[in-house]
Scaffold this active site. Structure first.
Site, short mmCIF file in Angstrom:
data_model
loop_
_atom_site.label_atom_id
_atom_site.label_comp_id
_atom_site.label_asym_id
_atom_site.label_seq_id
_atom_site.Cartn_x
_atom_site.Cartn_y
_atom_site.Cartn_z
N ARG A 75 -33.41 13.59 36.91
CA ARG A 75 -32.84 13.70 35.55
C ARG A 75 -33.55 14.26 34.64
NH1 ARG A 75 -28.98 9.19 36.87
NH2 ARG A 75 -27.35 9.31 35.21
N ARG A 82 -25.00 8.78 26.38
CA ARG A 82 -25.44 9.44 27.49
C ARG A 82 -25.10 11.06 27.94
NH1 ARG A 82 -22.23 5.38 31.30
NH2 ARG A 82 -23.24 6.79 33.01
N ARG A 117 -19.03 -1.26 33.66
CA ARG A 117 -20.72 -0.97 33.37
C ARG A 117 -20.85 -1.20 31.97
NH1 ARG A 117 -22.45 4.23 36.86
NH2 ARG A 117 -23.83 4.15 35.11
N ARG A 157 -13.10 3.68 34.78
CA ARG A 157 -14.00 3.55 35.92
C ARG A 157 -14.36 2.01 35.84
NH1 ARG A 157 -19.46 6.77 36.75
NH2 ARG A 157 -20.19 6.01 35.12
N LYS A 193 -20.30 12.11 41.26
CA LYS A 193 -21.42 12.07 42.11
C LYS A 193 -21.52 10.79 43.03
CE LYS A 193 -24.55 11.98 38.73
NZ LYS A 193 -23.73 11.89 37.49
P1 AMP Z 1 -26.18 6.23 37.00
O1 AMP Z 1 -25.54 5.33 37.84
O2 AMP Z 1 -26.47 7.57 37.69
O3 AMP Z 1 -25.07 6.80 36.01
O4 AMP Z 1 -27.17 5.87 36.20
C1 AMP Z 1 -27.23 4.87 35.17
C2 AMP Z 1 -28.40 4.74 34.29
O5 AMP Z 1 -29.47 4.46 35.24
C3 AMP Z 1 -28.60 6.00 33.67
O6 AMP Z 1 -27.80 6.07 32.44
C4 AMP Z 1 -30.17 5.96 33.20
O7 AMP Z 1 -30.28 5.01 32.06
C5 AMP Z 1 -30.62 5.27 34.57
N1 AMP Z 1 -31.07 6.34 35.21
C6 AMP Z 1 -30.54 6.18 36.68
N2 AMP Z 1 -31.20 7.26 37.32
C7 AMP Z 1 -32.27 7.69 36.44
C8 AMP Z 1 -33.17 8.52 36.52
N3 AMP Z 1 -33.43 9.38 37.74
N4 AMP Z 1 -34.15 8.45 35.79
C9 AMP Z 1 -34.10 7.83 34.64
N5 AMP Z 1 -33.28 6.81 34.28
C10 AMP Z 1 -32.25 6.87 35.43
#
Ligand code: AMP
Length: 212
Positions: A86, A167, A156, A125, A13
């Site tokens: 999400r 996750r 990360r 990554r 994404k």
């Molecule tokens: P990402 O960078 O999109 O993989 O997001 C990393 C982490 O941020 C996720 O595993 C969640 O813990 C948190 N996160 C990101 N977007 C959301 C969302 N829309 N709702 C809740 N938690 C989020």
């Protein structure tokens, strides 16, 4: 044009959003990046958020929705929503917000990736702490400098194999129902994410040409 980009962790994404942002002059909103910036600021809120996301859990809906609304209101550009919604509650809140702001979602694109690929992809990554670029290094190759800006690369904290497994469970329980939500609205399209980034991008552009 406002696009929701969906997909499991590691589906691509972030990579595709960066390409879409440049090609279509859109505003890329990655809620993960917004949360990581809050953590980097050292605020109390950031500390609370770190405790949630480092474990691979979701940040509460109310907090996410209010953070997102402020960012959406601040731009006139079309938006790529990366990592939001999400949960079904977030999807409903996004619909309500877009209606209030007299905007609409043009397309919901799911980048579909087999789970067997997810762990491999995430293991390689790295993200740049300076410019945010996402890179995949060849396993076993030491790489700590960003080829884009020279910043330090990091793994990360939520990208360890155990966290990724968790996750994915969260993705199944909380995020996959969002797919059903959008399938009903008719604006939902799936793209095969198990291809080169260039081919995935081509497929996304072809979808957007039809809906624009
Ligand atoms: P990402 O960078 O999109 O993989 O997001 C990393 C982490 O941020 C996720 O595993 C969640 O813990 C948190 N996160 C990101 N977007 C959301 C969302 N829309 N709702 C809740 N938690 C989020």
């Amino acid at each position: 044009m406002n696009i929701v980009l969906m997909g499991c962790p590691g589906a691509g994404k972030g990579t595709q959003s960066a390409k879409l942002q440049d090609t279509f002059h859109l505003k890329h909103i990655s809620t993960g990046d917004v949360l990581r910036a809050e953590i980097a600021s050292g605020s109390d809120l950031g500390k609370r958020i770190a405790g949630i996301i480092d474990k691979g859990n979701l940040v509460p809906d109310e907090l996410m929705i209010s953070m997102l609304e402020n960012i959406v209101k601040a731009t006139d550009k079309g938006i790529i929503f990366d990592g939001f919604p999400r949960t079904v509650a977030q999807a409903e809140a996004l619909d309500a917000m877009m209606k209030r702001l007299e905007r609409s979602i043009t397309a919901v694109i799911m980048i579909d990736l087999p789970e067997s690929e997810v762990v491999n992809r995430i293991a390689s990554r790295r993200q740049c702490g300076k410019c945010g670029a996402i890179l995949h290094i060849t396993p076993g190759t030491p790489a700590n400098k960003c080829p884009v800006c020279g910043g330090e690369l990091y793994t990360r904290p939520d990208d360890t194999p155990e966290r990724v497994k968790h996750r994915l469970e969260v993705y199944h329980t909380d995020t996959l129902p969002v797919k059903t939500y959008y399938q009903r609205s008719g604006s939902y399209v799936e793209i095969n994410g198990d291809q080169t980034p260039e081919k995935v991008f081509e497929d996304i552009v072809n979808v957007l040409k039809k809906v624009k």
